[in-house]
Design an enzyme around this catalytic site. Structure first.
Site, PDB file in Angstrom:
ATOM      1  N   CYS A  22     -33.689  37.187  39.014  1.00 45.58           N
ATOM      2  CA  CYS A  22     -32.879  38.366  38.691  1.00 45.58           C
ATOM      3  C   CYS A  22     -33.399  39.084  37.449  1.00 45.58           C
ATOM      4  O   CYS A  22     -33.182  40.283  37.291  1.00 45.58           O
ATOM      5  CB  CYS A  22     -31.414  38.003  38.547  1.00 45.58           C
ATOM      6  SG  CYS A  22     -31.125  36.618  37.447  1.00 45.58           S
TER       7      CYS A  22
ATOM      8  N   GLU B  77     -22.779  37.090  37.600  1.00 44.96           N
ATOM      9  CA  GLU B  77     -24.198  37.142  37.229  1.00 44.96           C
ATOM     10  C   GLU B  77     -24.918  37.820  38.380  1.00 44.96           C
ATOM     11  O   GLU B  77     -25.239  37.178  39.384  1.00 44.96           O
ATOM     12  CB  GLU B  77     -24.735  35.717  37.055  1.00 44.96           C
ATOM     13  CG  GLU B  77     -24.153  34.981  35.879  1.00 44.96           C
ATOM     14  CD  GLU B  77     -24.677  35.518  34.558  1.00 44.96           C
ATOM     15  OE1 GLU B  77     -25.825  35.998  34.521  1.00 44.96           O
ATOM     16  OE2 GLU B  77     -23.936  35.481  33.579  1.00 44.96           O
TER      17      GLU B  77
HETATM   18  P1  NAD Z   1     -26.834  38.555  49.896  1.00 42.57           P
HETATM   19  O1  NAD Z   1     -26.243  39.599  49.051  1.00 42.57           O
HETATM   20  O2  NAD Z   1     -26.452  38.521  51.338  1.00 42.57           O
HETATM   21  O3  NAD Z   1     -26.520  37.100  49.332  1.00 42.57           O
HETATM   22  C1  NAD Z   1     -26.719  36.721  47.997  1.00 42.57           C
HETATM   23  C2  NAD Z   1     -25.971  35.401  47.816  1.00 42.57           C
HETATM   24  O4  NAD Z   1     -24.588  35.631  47.945  1.00 42.57           O
HETATM   25  C3  NAD Z   1     -26.293  34.366  48.899  1.00 42.57           C
HETATM   26  O5  NAD Z   1     -26.352  33.092  48.312  1.00 42.57           O
HETATM   27  C4  NAD Z   1     -25.127  34.441  49.870  1.00 42.57           C
HETATM   28  O6  NAD Z   1     -24.864  33.206  50.502  1.00 42.57           O
HETATM   29  C5  NAD Z   1     -24.011  34.816  48.958  1.00 42.57           C
HETATM   30  N1  NAD Z   1     -22.993  35.601  49.633  1.00 42.57           N
HETATM   31  C6  NAD Z   1     -23.169  36.649  50.470  1.00 42.57           C
HETATM   32  N2  NAD Z   1     -21.983  37.134  50.873  1.00 42.57           N
HETATM   33  C7  NAD Z   1     -21.038  36.380  50.281  1.00 42.57           C
HETATM   34  C8  NAD Z   1     -19.611  36.381  50.288  1.00 42.57           C
HETATM   35  N3  NAD Z   1     -18.906  37.302  50.981  1.00 42.57           N
HETATM   36  N4  NAD Z   1     -18.974  35.441  49.559  1.00 42.57           N
HETATM   37  C9  NAD Z   1     -19.654  34.524  48.828  1.00 42.57           C
HETATM   38  N5  NAD Z   1     -20.985  34.481  48.775  1.00 42.57           N
HETATM   39  C10 NAD Z   1     -21.678  35.398  49.476  1.00 42.57           C
HETATM   40  O7  NAD Z   1     -28.366  38.718  49.803  1.00 42.57           O
HETATM   41  P2  NAD Z   1     -29.625  37.809  50.072  1.00 42.57           P
HETATM   42  O8  NAD Z   1     -30.373  38.402  51.232  1.00 42.57           O
HETATM   43  O9  NAD Z   1     -29.361  36.357  50.111  1.00 42.57           O
HETATM   44  O10 NAD Z   1     -30.391  38.159  48.757  1.00 42.57           O
HETATM   45  C11 NAD Z   1     -30.788  39.510  48.609  1.00 42.57           C
HETATM   46  C12 NAD Z   1     -30.379  40.136  47.346  1.00 42.57           C
HETATM   47  O11 NAD Z   1     -29.495  39.345  46.603  1.00 42.57           O
HETATM   48  C13 NAD Z   1     -31.582  40.316  46.477  1.00 42.57           C
HETATM   49  O12 NAD Z   1     -32.153  41.569  46.735  1.00 42.57           O
HETATM   50  C14 NAD Z   1     -31.053  40.241  45.103  1.00 42.57           C
HETATM   51  O13 NAD Z   1     -30.675  41.532  44.692  1.00 42.57           O
HETATM   52  C15 NAD Z   1     -29.776  39.477  45.220  1.00 42.57           C
HETATM   53  N6  NAD Z   1     -29.862  38.154  44.645  1.00 42.57           N
HETATM   54  C16 NAD Z   1     -29.612  38.056  43.326  1.00 42.57           C
HETATM   55  C17 NAD Z   1     -29.683  36.825  42.719  1.00 42.57           C
HETATM   56  C18 NAD Z   1     -29.421  36.660  41.250  1.00 42.57           C
HETATM   57  O14 NAD Z   1     -29.786  35.647  40.690  1.00 42.57           O
HETATM   58  N7  NAD Z   1     -28.752  37.591  40.606  1.00 42.57           N
HETATM   59  C19 NAD Z   1     -30.020  35.708  43.467  1.00 42.57           C
HETATM   60  C20 NAD Z   1     -30.255  35.850  44.841  1.00 42.57           C
HETATM   61  C21 NAD Z   1     -30.156  37.092  45.421  1.00 42.57           C
END
Ligand code: NAD
Length: 482
Positions: free
Chosen positions: A287, A253
């Site tokens: 999202c 997702e």
């Molecule tokens: P991010 O990509 O660093 O992290 C997003 C999520 O993924 C966080 O909860 C993080 O803990 C987890 N994550 C990161 N690297 C991981 C890994 N290697 N293994 C497992 N989990 C991992 O970004 P962020 O700064 O937290 O959020 C920024 C971007 O993330 C936003 O611009 C948005 O695009 C996206 N986002 C999307 C959703 C959604 O519901 N689709 C939710 C939150 C963030």
């Protein structure tokens, strides 16, 4: 145990026990409305993860064979406990994530219902009997896939975890959940409801830590049979590749950049009100948040004026304060992202109609922002903003607008406003999205599936489709008279 902030102490939950991480390492939890540290989240070691995996493995043997009526009963009891605690869980959520208290409490109530939906739907996970040769019984059965590793972000501190937990447990799968280190106490409060409801030890394990280290370890483990992730496209692609290398199915997702098409025959004022209401929910950190506003040129002024009015009416403040409509961004990264996307758009010729900067006060507050004259090459038009930015651009030809709408790798949500049934059907057939709302900005509901196409991921959460990822299909042919 509560701190001065009313923020609870957070623990890992492994093999039926609340515990600190083995190495005693923690990370701070920050209130985004004040920038104060309000608590600590324990970080799991590899040894902690191994205990969680072992517990999930043992939990599978127990939970898959638990009679469906008992399984449902435990899940309903957990849902009732959560409903009774919604106000308390909402307060914790506002403290650690920033969303307004009413929104947070509503989320806690709603996810209790998500759980009820999945619990009930699992009772209907029917297989089938297929006509076959005499003396042969040919059946198709649906069985739990096995232990799930799930990773959820911080934007819906209750909704994210509950979608995964409820579908997994209802289907008969144990789960090792890594919730966000930025919103850990909400996830722990959900887990407490299951524990108190009588869920057997090991069936639901909660860990926090270094996300990359945890996902690498869990995905590689032979115990894990499904990887479920909600988050950004780049991380989703990394996890899907890692899972693919060991032939594990994934449920992804991911993000979106939802277009809103306001057609020539739409009411621009109603469209602006509806879109603006949806835009600023959770400060745009959703999202499916509407994020590219493509407006027929004949409506550009009316739509923009009304949208600006609605944006300026949004009361921004601490989510705990009475009357707050929009809280802070959840973390400093999002604040910098808003500043950077806005500066880039302005440098390329965009005009700020309202907002455009952080608020002059502590906390990660960014003003509801409306931009016009945004050129196609502005980063804001192709990068998911995940914040309260609304770029408005005109179009003259609907099919050209559809090409813009479909022109990004994303395909999660899309919105259309039109008075014509024929145009609505044209949009329904042509917009590349997993979730389409026409003449309103519909939110997700338990009864219907949510999910994306293209880079926005695959698999569905919600609706009868929600259990599909958590069940495997087995063909059994039984010769009665060998
Ligand atoms: P991010 O990509 O660093 O992290 C997003 C999520 O993924 C966080 O909860 C993080 O803990 C987890 N994550 C990161 N690297 C991981 C890994 N290697 N293994 C497992 N989990 C991992 O970004 P962020 O700064 O937290 O959020 C920024 C971007 O993330 C936003 O611009 C948005 O695009 C996206 N986002 C999307 C959703 C959604 O519901 N689709 C939710 C939150 C963030």
């Amino acid at each position: 145990m509560n701190t001065d902030h009313g923020y609870p102490a957070v623990r890992l939950h492994i093999a039926g026990e609340w515990c600190q991480g083995g190495a005693g390492r923690t990370a701070p939890v920050v209130n985004p409305a004040t920038e104060e540290t309000i608590g600590e989240v324990p970080l799991a070691t590899v040894a902690d993860l191994d205990r969680a995996l072992e517990a999930a493995d043992a939990g599978f043997a127990c939970w898959r064979d638990t009679p469906i009526a008992r399984r449902t009963d435990v899940l309903h009891t957990a849902a009732d406990l959560l409903t009774a605690r919604a106000a308390e869980v909402g307060r914790i959520m506002t403290l650690e994530q920033g969303k307004p208290l009413a929104e947070a409490t509503g989320e806690a109530r709603r996810v209790a219902d998500t759980l009820r939906w999945h619990a009930d739907d699992a009772r209907r996970a029917y297989g089938r009997v297929i006509p076959s040769a005499p003396g042969t019984v040919l059946t198709v059965r649906r069985e739990p896939v096995g232990p799930v590793a799930a990773f959820v972000p911080w934007n819906f501190p209750a909704g994210g975890p509950m979608r995964k937990i409820s579908a997994a447990l209802a289907a008969g799968c144990p789960i090792v959940l890594k919730a966000s280190e930025e919103t850990p106490a909400t996830a722990a409060a959900l887990v407490a409801c299951f524990v108190e409801a009588g869920l057997p030890a090991g069936v639901l394990n909660l860990v926090f830590g270094d996300p990359a280290e945890i996902s690498a370890h869990l995905i590689a483990s032979p115990v894990i049979r499904l990887v479920a992730f909600t988050g950004s496209v780049p991380v989703g692609k990394q996890l899907a590749a890692r899972a693919g290398a060991v032939m594990k199915p994934t449920l992804m997702e991911l993000g979106g950049h939802a277009p809103v098409l306001v057609c020539a025959d739409a009411d621009p004022v109603q469209a602006a009100r509806s879109a603006a209401r949806a835009k600023f929910v959770n400060a745009g950190q959703v999202c499916t948040s509407p994020s590219r506003f493509l407006v027929h040129e004949s409506h550009l002024d009316a739509f923009t004026d009304e949208f600006v009015r609605a944006a300026e009416a949004v009361v921004v403040g601490d989510g705990l304060a009475e009357g707050t409509i929009m809280g802070p961004l959840a973390n400093e990264r999002r604040l910098h992202a808003m500043e950077s996307l806005t500066a880039d758009a302005v440098a390329r010729g965009a005009k700020i109609r309202t907002g455009g900067e952080r608020l002059d006060r502590p906390g990660y507050f960014f003003a509801p922002t409306v931009l016009t004259d945004v050129p196609a090459d502005a980063r804001l038009m192709s990068e998911e903003p995940f914040g309260p930015l609304a770029p408005i651009v005109p179009f003259t030809d609907l099919d050209a607008a559809l090409r813009v709408a479909n022109g990004l790798p994303y395909g999660l949500a899309a919105y259309g406003f039109t008075d014509s049934a024929a145009t609505a059907e044209h949009l329904a057939g042509r917009l590349e999205a997993g979730i389409l709302s026409l003449n309103h900005c519909g939110g997700s509901v338990h009864e219907a599936p949510s999910g994306g196409v293209k880079d926005s991921g695959y698999g569905r959460e919600g609706g009868p489709e929600a259990l599909d990822a958590y069940l495997v299909t087995k063909r059994v042919s039984h010769l009665l008279t060998p």
